[in-house]
Design a protein around this motif. Structure first.
Motif, PDB file in Angstrom:
ATOM      1  N   ALA A 195       0.726  -1.279  -0.115  1.00  0.00           N
ATOM      2  CA  ALA A 195      -0.162  -0.001   0.024  1.00  0.00           C
ATOM      3  C   ALA A 195       0.759   0.954  -0.006  1.00  0.00           C
ATOM      4  O   ALA A 195       1.705   1.347   0.616  1.00  0.00           O
ATOM      5  N   ASP A 196       0.508   2.389  -0.774  1.00  0.00           N
ATOM      6  CA  ASP A 196       1.197   3.451  -0.669  1.00  0.00           C
ATOM      7  C   ASP A 196       0.759   4.272   0.627  1.00  0.00           C
ATOM      8  O   ASP A 196       0.056   4.746   0.931  1.00  0.00           O
ATOM      9  N   ILE A 197       2.071   4.634   1.254  1.00  0.00           N
ATOM     10  CA  ILE A 197       2.221   4.960   2.352  1.00  0.00           C
ATOM     11  C   ILE A 197       1.624   6.748   2.418  1.00  0.00           C
ATOM     12  O   ILE A 197       0.828   7.021   3.522  1.00  0.00           O
ATOM     13  N   THR A 198       1.847   7.344   1.356  1.00  0.00           N
ATOM     14  CA  THR A 198       1.256   8.589   1.101  1.00  0.00           C
ATOM     15  C   THR A 198      -0.295   8.710   1.036  1.00  0.00           C
ATOM     16  O   THR A 198      -0.849   9.705   1.488  1.00  0.00           O
ATOM     17  N   SER A 199      -1.178   7.532   0.905  1.00  0.00           N
ATOM     18  CA  SER A 199      -2.509   7.573   0.973  1.00  0.00           C
ATOM     19  C   SER A 199      -2.990   7.044   2.382  1.00  0.00           C
ATOM     20  O   SER A 199      -4.214   7.063   2.341  1.00  0.00           O
ATOM     21  N   VAL A 200      -2.027   6.669   3.230  1.00  0.00           N
ATOM     22  CA  VAL A 200      -2.528   6.454   4.464  1.00  0.00           C
ATOM     23  C   VAL A 200      -2.894   7.680   5.584  1.00  0.00           C
ATOM     24  O   VAL A 200      -2.018   8.455   5.387  1.00  0.00           O
ATOM     25  N   GLN A 201      -3.634   7.895   6.108  1.00  0.00           N
ATOM     26  CA  GLN A 201      -4.052   8.783   7.094  1.00  0.00           C
ATOM     27  C   GLN A 201      -3.274   8.661   8.273  1.00  0.00           C
ATOM     28  O   GLN A 201      -3.274   7.433   8.710  1.00  0.00           O
ATOM     29  N   PRO A 202      -2.810   9.718   9.012  1.00  0.00           N
ATOM     30  CA  PRO A 202      -1.971   9.489  10.405  1.00  0.00           C
ATOM     31  C   PRO A 202      -3.010   8.778  11.382  1.00  0.00           C
ATOM     32  O   PRO A 202      -4.265   8.998  11.161  1.00  0.00           O
ATOM     33  N   ASN A 203      -2.488   7.693  11.967  1.00  0.00           N
ATOM     34  CA  ASN A 203      -3.221   6.804  12.693  1.00  0.00           C
ATOM     35  C   ASN A 203      -2.516   6.531  14.322  1.00  0.00           C
ATOM     36  O   ASN A 203      -2.929   5.442  14.770  1.00  0.00           O
TER      37      ASN A 203
END
Length: 664
Positions: A195-203
Motif C-alpha cells: 500500500a502507498d504510505i502517502t495514501s494512509v491517514q495519520p493513525n
C-alpha cells in the motif's frame, strides 16, 4: 518468410512479457500480473490452546509443538510437487497429503497429552485439533484464505478503522481480487500486500502522560547484523529443535543464539552490543528482495526449500530503545525474561496476537498492519516492534510464551496482577525501493519477510523475539534512567547518526490492536570509544545523519540483480571507532569496535569482526544468479518456437534466391 518472421516476433514478445518468477504469472486485461497462486494448509494452532503446561512437561511439549510445524512444512513440499493436480481437483491432495498429515498430527497430539498427563492433569480435546483444511487458491490469486482470519480473504485483517489501508475484501490496488505476482518462492507476496504510505491517514495515538509517568529512555546499540549471523531456529518456541522456525532470522546482540543454546550459553556469549553488559538476544525474520539472487540457504531448510527465497537485505539502521510508562514508574525486567511480540502465523491464526507495524521514514505517524509500505523516493522502509510492557512478577516464560507478559492498555495501565517494565521499542530501517507492482516486481523487485510456508509472506505475520540478558547493574541503570526522566545512550556514545521522524510521545504503551511504532526515532548513539572506558552518557535528539549502504547480508557488497539506489534525504557520516569512508578497504563490524551499526560507511570488502572482542565470523557467501529465472535467462528458456520461426524464414529466403536463379 513472412510467416516465420511473424512467429519469431510473436514468440519473443510473449516470452519477454511473461510475468512473475519462473513464468508463474502473466499480464491480464487490467495490466496487472496475475499469480498462478498457491493453496494454503490451515491447521488449528495447538500452542495457543496450551496455556497451563506444567514445568516438568514443558520441554517435551515444546519439542512436539515444533514437530507439528515440521509436519506442515513437509506437507507443503509435497503440495508444491503436485500443485497442478491439486489446482484442478483439491481432493487429489487428500490421500497423499492431507490424510497422512492428520494421522501424524494425531500421534503428536497424543504424545503432548501423555507428557502433560505424567506430571499434571491430562488436557482434553487435543485430538480434535488433528485435522487440517486445504484452502485452494481462489481465482489464481494465491490469497485463498476466506475463513481463517487472514488478510487474504477478509481484506483488513488487523487494521483498525482509520488505518488508511484497503478494506475492500482483500482486493488489490486496482480492484483485482487478491492480485498479482507470486513471489520468487512461488508462495507470495502478492501485489495486494502493498500500500502507498502517502495514501494512509495519520493513525498513531498519542495519549497524555500523567504526573508520575516514567519519561526517560535507554538506548542499546547492537549493530545491524552486518556480520551475517542467521539461522532458522527459535530457542524460545522450539528449544533443542533445529530449523524450528522454518524461516531465517537476523540476530543482533547475543552471538550464541541457536536452538541448542542454554541459559548459561547465553550468559557466557559474546555480544555485538556496545555496552558489553547487554548480552540480550534480539532477533526477527529477515527481509528479502525477490530478485532471483541465490543465497546460501537457497537449497536448505528454512530457506529456499520452504519458499523463503531471494536476496537477504541488511538493515540500514537498527534502534533498540527501552521506554517508560505513561502512568508511573517501571520495575526491572527479570534476567532471562523471554518475550515474543506479534504472531508468525497470524495469516492462518487470525489477528488476535498480531503486532506488525510498517511505515516509511518521514511518515511514521501512520502505520500499516497488514500491508508492506510503498515509500516515496528518498524515504526508507521502517518496521517497528513495540514489545509487551507488563510482567506478571513471577515467570520468565510461559507455556504458550505469552501469558507471563501483557500489553498495557492505551492509558498505560497494566492488567490486574501485572507490573510495568521497560518497554522495548525496536525500529529497523531498510534502504529498499518501492517495487514495481505493474509488472509483478520484475523491474524493481518485491520485498517481503521470511515466513512459515503456509503464511505466504504476509506482512501481518511479522514478529520479533527478545531474551533479556542484561547484567543486573546495567538493568538497574536502565530503570533509574527511565524513571528519572533522562535520555541515556551506550557508554562512549553520542547523539549523532539518528534518523529523525515525526515526533510523538515515546512513553506510550498500547495493546496489539492499537500498538504502533514510536514516531520519534530514539537517539542511536555512536560508539566512539570502548564501552569499558566511558560511563553511560545522557543525550538528546539530533538531526539525521545516516549512510546508505548495500542491501546485502555479510559481505557488504552489492548482490546480483542489485537495484539502483533511490535518492536519499539522509547524509553520509563516519560512524564509530574504525569507521571509514566509502573508499576504505573494509567495514568495521561487531560490538567492541562499534562497527556494523547505523550509518556505517559503504564498502565491498567483507567484515572481519563479528562480535565483541573481534570475534571472526565467516561472511555470507557471494550470491549466485539463478540461471533460469527472471530477465533474459527466463526469456531465453521459452524461445524455442522463435528458433523454428528463424529456420522457416531462412528457408523462405533460400527458396526465393533459387527461384530467381532458375528464372534467369
Amino acid at each position: 518468410m513472412l510467416g516465420g518472421g511473424g512467429l519469431v516476433a510473436a514468440n519473443v514478445y510473449a516470452s519477454a512479457t511473461e510475468g512473475g518468477w519462473g513464468g508463474q504469472s502473466g499480464p491480464d486485461a487490467t495490466g496487472q500480473v496475475r499469480s498462478a497462486g498457491m493453496a494454503t494448509i490451515d491447521c488449528p494452532d495447538v500452542g495457543s490452546r496450551l496455556t497451563a503446561v506444567p514445568d516438568g512437561a514443558r520441554a517435551d511439549v515444546d519439542r512436539e509443538l515444533a514437530q507439528l510445524d515440521q509436519q506442515i512444512a513437509a506437507a507443503y513440499q509435497q503440495l508444491q510437487g503436485s500443485a497442478q493436480a491439486v489446482a484442478q481437483d483439491p481432493g487429489a491432495a487428500d490421500e497423499p497429503i492431507m490424510n497422512p498429515l492428520k494421522e501424524k498430527r494425531a500421534e503428536t497430539l497424543a504424545r503432548i497429552a501423555d507428557a502433560i498427563d505424567r506430571v499434571g492433569d491430562r488436557p482434553e480435546g487435543l485430538d480434535a485439533l488433528a485435522a487440517c483444511t486445504l484452502r485452494p487458491a481462489e481465482n489464481g490469486t494465491g490469497t485463498g484464505d476466506t475463513g481463517s482470519g487472514g488478510d487474504g480473504g477478509s481484506g483488513q485483517a488487523t487494521a483498525s478503522p482509520g488505518d488508511g489501508a484497503q478494506q475492500n475484501g482483500g482486493q488489490g490496488q486496482n480492484g483485482d481480487a487478491g492480485a498479482p505476482g507470486a513471489g520468487q518462492g512461488g508462495n507470495g507476496p502478492v501485489v495486494s500486500d502493498y500500500a502507498d504510505i502517502t495514501s494512509v491517514q495519520p493513525n498513531v495515538p498519542n495519549p497524555p502522560q500523567q504526573a508520575d509517568a516514567s519519561r526517560g529512555t535507554f538506548t542499546s546499540d547492537c549493530g545491524v547484523n552486518a556480520n551475517g549471523l542467521f539461522n532458522s531456529d527459535n530457542v524460545i518456541v522450539a528449544p533443542g529443535v533445529s530449523n524450528g522456525a522454518h524461516h531465517f532470522h537476523d540476530y543482533i546482540g547475543n552471538q550464541s543464539n541457536n536452538a541448542f543454546a542454554s541459559d548459561q550459553d547465553l550468559a557466557n556469549a559474546k555480544t555485538s552490543c556496545v555496552d558489553q553488559g547487554d548480552k540480550s538476544t534480539y532477533y526477527w525474520p529477515v527481509l528479502r528482495l525477490q530478485n532471483g539472487t541465490q543465497e546460501r540457504d537457497a537449497g536448505a531448510p528454512g530457506g529456499g526449500t520452504e519458499g523463503n527465497a531471494g536476496q537477504i537485505v541488511t538493515p540500514k539502521q537498527v534502534t533498540l530503545t527501552f521506554v517508560g510508562n505513561p502512568r508511573g514508574k517501571v520495575t526491572e525486567m527479570p534476567r532471562l525474561l523471554r518475550i515474543i511480540t506479534g504472531d508468525a502465523k497470524a495469516f492462518v491464526n487470525g489477528p488476535g496476537n498480531a503486532n506488525a507495524s510498517w511505515s516509511c521514514t518521514g511518515y511514521e505517524d501512520r502505520q500499516l498492519k497488514d500491508k508492506y509500505p510503498l515509500c516515496p523516493s528518498g524515504s526508507d522502509v521502517v518496521r517497528t516492534f513495540r514489545f509487551q510492557s507488563c510482567w506478571d512478577g513471577r515467570n520468565t516464560d510461559s507455556a504458550n510464551h505469552r501469558t507471563h507478559v501483557a500489553f498495557a492498555a492505551p492509558d498505560g495501565s497494566c492488567p490486574a496482577g501485572f507490573e510495568p517494565i521497560p518497554q522495548l521499542v525496536q525500529r529497523i530501517v531498510y534502504d529498499v525501493s518501492a517495487p514495481s507492482l505493474d509488472d509483478g516486481g520484475r523491474t524493481v523487485p518485491l520485498f517481503a519477510v521470511d515466513s512459515f510456508p503456509e503464511q505466504l509472506h504476509k506482512p501481518v505475520t511479522d514478529h520479533g523475539d527478545f531474551i533479556n540478558v542484561f547484567d543486573d547493574g546495567l538493568m538497574r541503570e536502565m530503570v533509574d534512567c527511565i524513571n528519572s526522566g533522562r535520555t541515556c545512550g551506550p557508554r562512549g556514545g553520542d547523539d549523532s547518526g539518528t534518523t529523525a521522524s515525526p515526533s510523538a510521545d515515546p512513553g506510550t504503551s498500547t495493546a496489539p490492536d492499537t500498538s504502533t511504532a514510536p514516531t520519534t526515532a530514539p537517539a542511536s548513539p555512536d560508539p566512539a570509544q570502548s564501552p569499558a572506558e566511558e560511563p553511560r552518557t545522557d543525550q538528546s535528539s539530533a538531526p539525521a545523519n545516516t549512510t546508505k549502504h548495500d542491501q546485502r547480508g555479510g559481505d557488504g557488497g552489492k548482490g546480483t540483480n542489485q537495484q539502483p539506489r533511490k535518492p536519499s534525504a539522509s547524509t553520509d557520516s563516519d560512524r564509530g571507532r574504525g569507521s571509514a569512508s566509502s573508499a576504505s578497504p573494509a567495514r568495521s563490524t561487531g560490538s567492541g569496535s562499534g562497527g556494523g551499526e547505523v550509518g556505517q560507511a559503504t564498502s565491498s570488502a567483507p567484515p572481519q569482526a563479528g562480535g565483541a572482542g573481534g570475534q571472526t565470523t565467516p561472511p555470507l557467501a557471494q550470491p549466485e544468479p539463478q540461471a533460469v529465472q527472471g530477465g533474459l535467462a527466463e526469456t531465453g528458456a521459452h524461445l524455442w518456437p522463435a528458433a523454428i520461426g528463424t529456420l522457416l524464414a531462412l528457408s523462405g529466403l533460400i527458396m526465393l534466391l533459387r527461384a530467381r536463379r532458375l528464372r534467369y
